[in-house]
Design a protein around this motif. Structure first.
Motif, PDB file in Angstrom:
ATOM      1  N   ASP A 299       0.814  -1.206   0.000  1.00 24.93           N
ATOM      2  CA  ASP A 299       0.000   0.000   0.000  1.00 24.93           C
ATOM      3  C   ASP A 299       0.851   1.262   0.000  1.00 24.93           C
ATOM      4  O   ASP A 299       0.344   2.370   0.159  1.00 24.93           O
ATOM      5  N   ALA A 300       2.154   1.084  -0.135  1.00 23.59           N
ATOM      6  CA  ALA A 300       3.094   2.201  -0.280  1.00 23.59           C
ATOM      7  C   ALA A 300       4.318   1.674  -1.021  1.00 23.59           C
ATOM      8  O   ALA A 300       4.607   0.474  -0.970  1.00 23.59           O
ATOM      9  N   PRO A 301       5.030   2.542  -1.724  1.00 19.82           N
ATOM     10  CA  PRO A 301       6.197   2.064  -2.474  1.00 19.82           C
ATOM     11  C   PRO A 301       7.295   1.527  -1.564  1.00 19.82           C
ATOM     12  O   PRO A 301       7.479   1.991  -0.440  1.00 19.82           O
ATOM     13  N   VAL A 302       8.019   0.550  -2.059  1.00 20.81           N
ATOM     14  CA  VAL A 302       9.214   0.017  -1.403  1.00 20.81           C
ATOM     15  C   VAL A 302      10.416   0.509  -2.185  1.00 20.81           C
ATOM     16  O   VAL A 302      10.426   0.449  -3.426  1.00 20.81           O
ATOM     17  N   THR A 303      11.425   0.982  -1.484  1.00 26.13           N
ATOM     18  CA  THR A 303      12.623   1.477  -2.148  1.00 26.13           C
ATOM     19  C   THR A 303      13.801   0.582  -1.807  1.00 26.13           C
ATOM     20  O   THR A 303      14.072   0.313  -0.630  1.00 26.13           O
ATOM     21  N   LEU A 304      14.487   0.118  -2.838  1.00 25.86           N
ATOM     22  CA  LEU A 304      15.689  -0.688  -2.671  1.00 25.86           C
ATOM     23  C   LEU A 304      16.892   0.166  -3.059  1.00 25.86           C
ATOM     24  O   LEU A 304      16.906   0.787  -4.127  1.00 25.86           O
ATOM     25  N   LYS A 305      17.870   0.189  -2.178  1.00 24.43           N
ATOM     26  CA  LYS A 305      19.112   0.921  -2.466  1.00 24.43           C
ATOM     27  C   LYS A 305      20.239  -0.091  -2.608  1.00 24.43           C
ATOM     28  O   LYS A 305      20.567  -0.812  -1.651  1.00 24.43           O
ATOM     29  N   LEU A 306      20.804  -0.143  -3.810  1.00 23.02           N
ATOM     30  CA  LEU A 306      21.904  -1.054  -4.100  1.00 23.02           C
ATOM     31  C   LEU A 306      23.225  -0.339  -3.879  1.00 23.02           C
ATOM     32  O   LEU A 306      23.571   0.596  -4.604  1.00 23.02           O
ATOM     33  N   TYR A 307      23.945  -0.756  -2.849  1.00 27.33           N
ATOM     34  CA  TYR A 307      25.275  -0.210  -2.579  1.00 27.33           C
ATOM     35  C   TYR A 307      26.289  -1.147  -3.237  1.00 27.33           C
ATOM     36  O   TYR A 307      26.422  -2.314  -2.851  1.00 27.33           O
ATOM     37  N   ILE A 308      27.021  -0.635  -4.219  1.00 22.93           N
ATOM     38  CA  ILE A 308      27.912  -1.510  -4.980  1.00 22.93           C
ATOM     39  C   ILE A 308      29.145  -0.743  -5.447  1.00 22.93           C
ATOM     40  O   ILE A 308      29.092   0.476  -5.712  1.00 22.93           O
ATOM     41  N   THR A 309      30.244  -1.456  -5.515  1.00 21.54           N
ATOM     42  CA  THR A 309      31.497  -0.874  -5.982  1.00 21.54           C
ATOM     43  C   THR A 309      31.421  -0.645  -7.494  1.00 21.54           C
ATOM     44  O   THR A 309      30.857  -1.475  -8.223  1.00 21.54           O
ATOM     45  N   PRO A 310      31.966   0.470  -8.013  1.00 21.02           N
ATOM     46  CA  PRO A 310      31.942   0.707  -9.463  1.00 21.02           C
ATOM     47  C   PRO A 310      32.577  -0.450 -10.238  1.00 21.02           C
ATOM     48  O   PRO A 310      33.482  -1.133  -9.743  1.00 21.02           O
ATOM     49  N   GLN A 311      32.088  -0.667 -11.439  1.00 22.50           N
ATOM     50  CA  GLN A 311      32.519  -1.808 -12.243  1.00 22.50           C
ATOM     51  C   GLN A 311      34.030  -1.831 -12.458  1.00 22.50           C
ATOM     52  O   GLN A 311      34.659  -2.891 -12.385  1.00 22.50           O
ATOM     53  N   GLU A 312      34.617  -0.684 -12.707  1.00 17.47           N
ATOM     54  CA  GLU A 312      36.045  -0.655 -13.000  1.00 17.47           C
ATOM     55  C   GLU A 312      36.898  -1.027 -11.780  1.00 17.47           C
ATOM     56  O   GLU A 312      38.065  -1.393 -11.931  1.00 17.47           O
ATOM     57  N   LYS A 313      36.327  -0.960 -10.582  1.00 21.02           N
ATOM     58  CA  LYS A 313      37.057  -1.315  -9.370  1.00 21.02           C
ATOM     59  C   LYS A 313      36.803  -2.762  -8.937  1.00 21.02           C
ATOM     60  O   LYS A 313      37.381  -3.223  -7.950  1.00 21.02           O
ATOM     61  N   MET A 314      35.939  -3.435  -9.667  1.00 22.37           N
ATOM     62  CA  MET A 314      35.580  -4.808  -9.308  1.00 22.37           C
ATOM     63  C   MET A 314      36.632  -5.800  -9.803  1.00 22.37           C
ATOM     64  O   MET A 314      37.283  -5.570 -10.831  1.00 22.37           O
ATOM     65  N   GLY A 338       5.138  -0.842 -10.533  1.00 22.26           N
ATOM     66  CA  GLY A 338       5.678   0.455 -10.149  1.00 22.26           C
ATOM     67  C   GLY A 338       5.740   0.683  -8.657  1.00 22.26           C
ATOM     68  O   GLY A 338       6.187   1.755  -8.210  1.00 22.26           O
ATOM     69  N   LYS A 339       5.339  -0.308  -7.844  1.00 23.28           N
ATOM     70  CA  LYS A 339       5.376  -0.142  -6.391  1.00 23.28           C
ATOM     71  C   LYS A 339       6.745  -0.441  -5.799  1.00 23.28           C
ATOM     72  O   LYS A 339       6.963  -0.200  -4.620  1.00 23.28           O
ATOM     73  N   LEU A 340       7.633  -0.994  -6.574  1.00 21.58           N
ATOM     74  CA  LEU A 340       8.998  -1.238  -6.116  1.00 21.58           C
ATOM     75  C   LEU A 340       9.946  -0.353  -6.916  1.00 21.58           C
ATOM     76  O   LEU A 340       9.955  -0.386  -8.151  1.00 21.58           O
ATOM     77  N   LEU A 341      10.713   0.428  -6.215  1.00 24.42           N
ATOM     78  CA  LEU A 341      11.675   1.338  -6.838  1.00 24.42           C
ATOM     79  C   LEU A 341      13.074   0.955  -6.376  1.00 24.42           C
ATOM     80  O   LEU A 341      13.251   0.481  -5.250  1.00 24.42           O
ATOM     81  N   PHE A 342      14.049   1.171  -7.236  1.00 23.57           N
ATOM     82  CA  PHE A 342      15.418   0.904  -6.801  1.00 23.57           C
ATOM     83  C   PHE A 342      16.358   1.930  -7.408  1.00 23.57           C
ATOM     84  O   PHE A 342      16.108   2.483  -8.482  1.00 23.57           O
ATOM     85  N   LYS A 343      17.418   2.190  -6.671  1.00 23.39           N
ATOM     86  CA  LYS A 343      18.454   3.093  -7.159  1.00 23.39           C
ATOM     87  C   LYS A 343      19.808   2.530  -6.779  1.00 23.39           C
ATOM     88  O   LYS A 343      19.944   1.768  -5.817  1.00 23.39           O
ATOM     89  N   THR A 344      20.804   2.908  -7.547  1.00 25.99           N
ATOM     90  CA  THR A 344      22.156   2.388  -7.358  1.00 25.99           C
ATOM     91  C   THR A 344      23.041   3.463  -6.743  1.00 25.99           C
ATOM     92  O   THR A 344      23.077   4.598  -7.226  1.00 25.99           O
ATOM     93  N   ILE A 345      23.729   3.094  -5.673  1.00 33.28           N
ATOM     94  CA  ILE A 345      24.670   3.991  -5.008  1.00 33.28           C
ATOM     95  C   ILE A 345      26.042   3.348  -5.096  1.00 33.28           C
ATOM     96  O   ILE A 345      26.293   2.314  -4.465  1.00 33.28           O
ATOM     97  N   LYS A 397       7.724   2.389   4.225  1.00 31.79           N
ATOM     98  CA  LYS A 397       7.017   3.261   5.154  1.00 31.79           C
ATOM     99  C   LYS A 397       7.992   3.787   6.222  1.00 31.79           C
ATOM    100  O   LYS A 397       9.105   4.198   5.919  1.00 31.79           O
ATOM    101  N   ASP A 398       7.533   3.734   7.485  1.00 39.02           N
ATOM    102  CA  ASP A 398       8.379   4.214   8.573  1.00 39.02           C
ATOM    103  C   ASP A 398       9.046   3.062   9.316  1.00 39.02           C
ATOM    104  O   ASP A 398       9.558   3.244  10.422  1.00 39.02           O
ATOM    105  N   ARG A 399       9.017   1.863   8.719  1.00 43.99           N
ATOM    106  CA  ARG A 399       9.631   0.711   9.385  1.00 43.99           C
ATOM    107  C   ARG A 399      11.157   0.821   9.323  1.00 43.99           C
ATOM    108  O   ARG A 399      11.718   1.503   8.458  1.00 43.99           O
TER     109      ARG A 399
END
Length: 832
Positions: A299-314, A338-345, A397-399
């Motif tokens: 009933d609210a969007p879920v946000t996934l944050k992918l923390y990953i090393t840049p490809q050239e450093k892998m 569209g209820k699941l969002l993700f971004k790469t850091i 949410k606020d969890r």
């Protein structure tokens, strides 16, 4: 029309040239015997009902055999002075090239068809997933077409067949091996980035592997299509250049441009989502309907944050990790509507000692449980360790945020479950708590540290315990369960917030422990109880290994007997069993050895013995039921109590039980020859309903069992503890799962064993329902073949390895005799 006839004539001429000599028959015979023979050497040892080992080995065989097949296609014409004759045909050069290519490809198809007895054999022995088999053969056809294109092109450049064979073989090995981690990593170690670039842009191995999994990815089809077409085009240009003396510069320039096109096309295709088709049974590489239902309930969007090393450093092996994770998350995003969002850091790891500010991103992530992961790297032929980020944070949410601390290539397949389970638990109003009741002993540690831990309400760390089940506790926590570990003592009672109990009984339950579990069940509790009647000692002697049973007086009968179920006091044997290594006392000095032992108390519960209609066991692989006991069930008592019972898994039909004994097991005990089997015995069962109040009117037993002291003369006896009656309104329906084996849950047996999957499934069912199980079990299963005797193995080996070659040899002999007869008839007709 005439050109069509001439094209057909080229095709028939080249295909007939194989069969008009011994080349075709020798090629097919050696190819089938080598590929099938190598596969069969380890097939019965592994017992896996799949063709993974065959397809793993096939490309290396093709790197040698395809160049042998193509080396003559142009080189023989040039050496025999028929090359110029072919070029005088009134047909385009591309049709001439295509005719030779199709002739070689058709012959290769016939050779590959000689291995089709392998899947037929496996299907007769076990449950085979036909999807990876179809995909593997499709990949083998495309890889063969690619190598034929290389061989045809190189044959057109060479006059000598041996030179054509060697160069084509080296080229084939290059295009395949450049995708191997060891090869690409070695190149990267000396020339950074080059090995990874070549692997991504040119390697065939990764594209072929996708097919063997049962996934038809359009990017893989495009790769092989581009490579085959490009080499055929280069072959056409090389043929046409023979007619023009001044065309060598033109051909060289075209070849360079063609290579550039190949590189650009493959780099573009690597990042271009073209779609794929999952042809595996159960579509194990496709997002499940259960996950889709969970995501659509948000009933609210879920946000996934992918923390990953840049490809050239892998490291080289992880260069594509970010793309693989993003592809999987994108599938989840689409299914969520569209209820699941993700971004790469992207983050570069740095040791915390080098982070001056506690408020830095790295320090804050470390406090939350996201830390750099140590992985292997290769630099200048030296193996080293490199730190990388590859973690996911889940916010809803606020969890409080949930974390997936590690996402490496081996974790990609279960990433769907990792994400879905985190979201599912965050959606729940109250997080369920699994209470693990299992004994452990705290090791001696610094008293000051121990007192400090107790002051803060913490137990000794897992690493400071003598604990057989700490691996299980950690595994349950890794799967996302909130686990509370207790020993069920006076200072460690069943918590009020317990959602389910997992009771592991390696030794004995006290009267008070039985009392507490019975009360919990009566009040609607959910319990998994694992115990067994025997453990065994293995002792080496001059005749082999002696096996001595030891009766385990665990007190479980007093707990579960009133419910109509009990552990059988006989020793269970099963023809379906495995080898284990046991310590040998025949060591030298302080050096000890292990000896392999295979006896029928080391039971392997196979897939067909698991109940497929129950979510706890449906979809599980086999389970190693070491030293386990069968269950005795009183159906009349169950009917009287109104309890529903379900068998979760059982022994095989070729199992038997021998009477209780305290002496060494004899050959007659463990021998199956001439025996009337008594299987299948139930090994794990689930009971549901209102459990009776077996503690009614009984005073709670003391926590510490001590022998009663004789009363002192003239002194009144000590009063009994007060009765703690249960209220009638406390009665609620509960669930009880009884497993006749506790050994299978010990830390040393959890790896590559179905026991962990069984217990985590049970924990999910008892606390959350079966929704997550469908996601966890959504994976490629390691099905096993049925047990075979020596005669069956021998004949199947003979059929698979030698029947097709024998048929080909017979066909070749008949054809040679027929051609001789035709030639003799022709010569007689000429003389007349």
């Amino acid at each position: 029309m005439a050109q069509g006839h001439q094209f057909r004539a080229v095709f028939v001429r080249e295909l007939s040239a194989y069969f008009n000599s011994a080349i075709a028959y020798i090629f097919i015979i050696v190819f089938v015997m080598l590929s099938a023979g190598l596969f069969m050497t380890g097939f019965f040892l592994s017992g896996a009902a799949d063709m993974r080992a065959f397809f793993d080995l096939l490309p290396l065989i093709l790197c040698v055999f395809i160049p042998a097949l193509t080396m003559r296609l142009w080189a023989e014409d040039r050496k025999g002075n028929t090359f110029e004759l072919l070029l005088t045909f009134p047909m385009p050069s591309w049709k001439l090239v295509l005719g030779k290519f199709l002739a070689a490809f058709t012959f290769y198809i016939l050779a590959l068809a000689g291995t089709l007895l392998i899947p037929v054999m496996i299907a007769s022995m076990g449950k085979i997933d036909i999807g990876p088999v179809i995909g593997g053969y499709a990949g083998a056809l495309l890889l063969g077409a690619f190598f034929i294109g290389i061989g045809l092109f190189i044959s057109g450049l060479c006059v000598d067949q041996i030179a054509a064979f060697i160069i084509a073989m080296m080229a084939s090995f290059f295009f395949f091996l450049i995708g191997w981690e060891a090869v690409a990593s070695t190149i990267d170690g000396w020339i950074p980035g080059v090995g990874s670039f070549l692997s991504m842009a040119l390697s065939a191995s990764g594209h072929f592997t996708s097919f063997t999994k049962g996934v038809i990815d359009l990017r893989d089809l495009a790769y092989f299509g581009v490579m085959v077409v490009m080499f055929l085009v280069l072959n056409v240009l090389s043929v046409e250049d023979r007619l023009r003396r001044s065309a060598k510069v033109y051909f060289t320039l075209t070849a360079v441009i063609g290579g550039f096109i190949i590189l650009c096309a493959n780099i573009l295709l690597a990042d271009l989502p073209l779609g794929r088709f999952d042809i595996t049974a159960g579509r194990v590489y496709t997002i499940t309907e259960a996950t889709e239902r969970i995501l659509k309930k948000l009933d609210a969007p879920v946000t996934l944050k992918l923390y990953i090393t840049p490809q050239e450093k892998m490291p080289t092996a992880l260069k594509t990790l970010e793309q693989d994770i993003r592809d999987r998350l994108e599938e989840l995003r689409v299914k969520s509507g569209g209820k699941l969002l993700f971004k790469t850091i992207r983050m570069e790891p740095e040791p915390l000692a080098d982070v001056p500010d506690e408020n830095s991103t790295a320090a804050r992530l470390y406090k939350k449980g996201i830390a750099p992961i140590s992985v292997r790297s290769i630099d200048k032929d030296e193996v080293g360790v490199k730190l990388i980020y590859a973690s996911i944070a889940v916010a809803y949410k606020d969890r409080d945020e949930e974390y997936i601390p590690r996402v490496l290539p081996s974790d990609i397949q279960k990433l769907e479950y990792s994400v879905a389970s985190k979201i599912y638990r965050m959606m729940a109003e109250k997080k369920p708590v699994v209470v693990l009741v299992a004994p452990y002993e705290e090791k001696a540690m610094d008293p000051g540290l121990l007192n400090m831990l107790k002051r803060f309400g913490q137990a000794a760390p897992l690493g400071m315990r003598d604990d057989l089940f700490r691996g299980l506790e950690a595994a349950l926590q890794y799967e996302g369960h909130i686990v509370k570990r207790i020993r069920l003592m006076e200072n460690e009672p069943i918590p009020d917030d317990a959602s389910a109990l997992i009771v592991l009984v390696p030794e004995k339950l006290t009267a008070r422990q039985r009392y507490e579990v019975a009360r919990y069940l009566y009040k609607g509790g959910k319990v998994v109880l694992a115990a067994q009647s025997y453990k065994f000692d293995y002792k080496q002697n001059q005749y082999g290994t002696g096996i001595f049973p030891q009766r385990v007086m665990n007190g479980v009968s007093d707990l579960i007997g009133p419910y109509g179920v009990d552990l059988d006091d006989r020793i269970l044997m099963d023809e379906s069993h495995d080898v284990i290594n046991v310590s040998s006392n025949n060591g030298i000095g302080t050096v000890s050895f292990t000896a392999p032992v295979k006896v029928p108390i080391q039971i392997r519960v196979r897939e067909e013995q698991l109940n497929p209609d129950v979510s706890i066991t449906g979809g599980l692989p086999s389970i190693f039921y070491l030293w386990g006991s069968p269950l005795k069930v009183d159906k009349e008592k169950l009917r009287t109590l109104g309890l529903k019972s379900t068998v979760l898994f059982s022994s095989s039909h070729d199992s038997w039980a021998v009477p209780q004994t305290a002496s060494m097991l004899t050959r007659d005990d463990i021998a199956s020859a001439g025996r009337t089997f008594g299987g299948a015995f139930p090994l794990a069962m689930m009971f549901e309903g209102q459990f009776p109040d077996t503690t009614a009117g009984m005073p709670p037993p003391p926590w510490k069992e001590e022998p009663p002291a004789p009363p002192e003369p003239g002194k009144p006896e000590k009063a009994a503890l007060p009765v703690d009656p249960l209220k009638k309104d406390a009665a609620k329906p509960g669930k009880l799962i009884v497993v006749g084996c506790v050994k299978m849950f010990e830390e040393t047996l959890l790896v590559d064993n179905g026991s962990l999957g069984f217990l985590t499934n049970a924990a999910d069912v008892l606390t959350l329902g079966g929704e997550l199980i469908n996601i966890r079990n959504h994976r490629a299963l390691a099905s096993r073949i049925r047990p075979l005797d020596t005669t069956e193995k021998f004949w199947w080996r003979m059929i698979v390895v030698f029947s097709i070659p024998a048929g080909i040899a017979l066909f070749g002999l008949v054809r040679v005799l027929w051609r001789r007869k035709e030639k003799a008839s022709y010569m007689q007709a000429v003389k007349k």
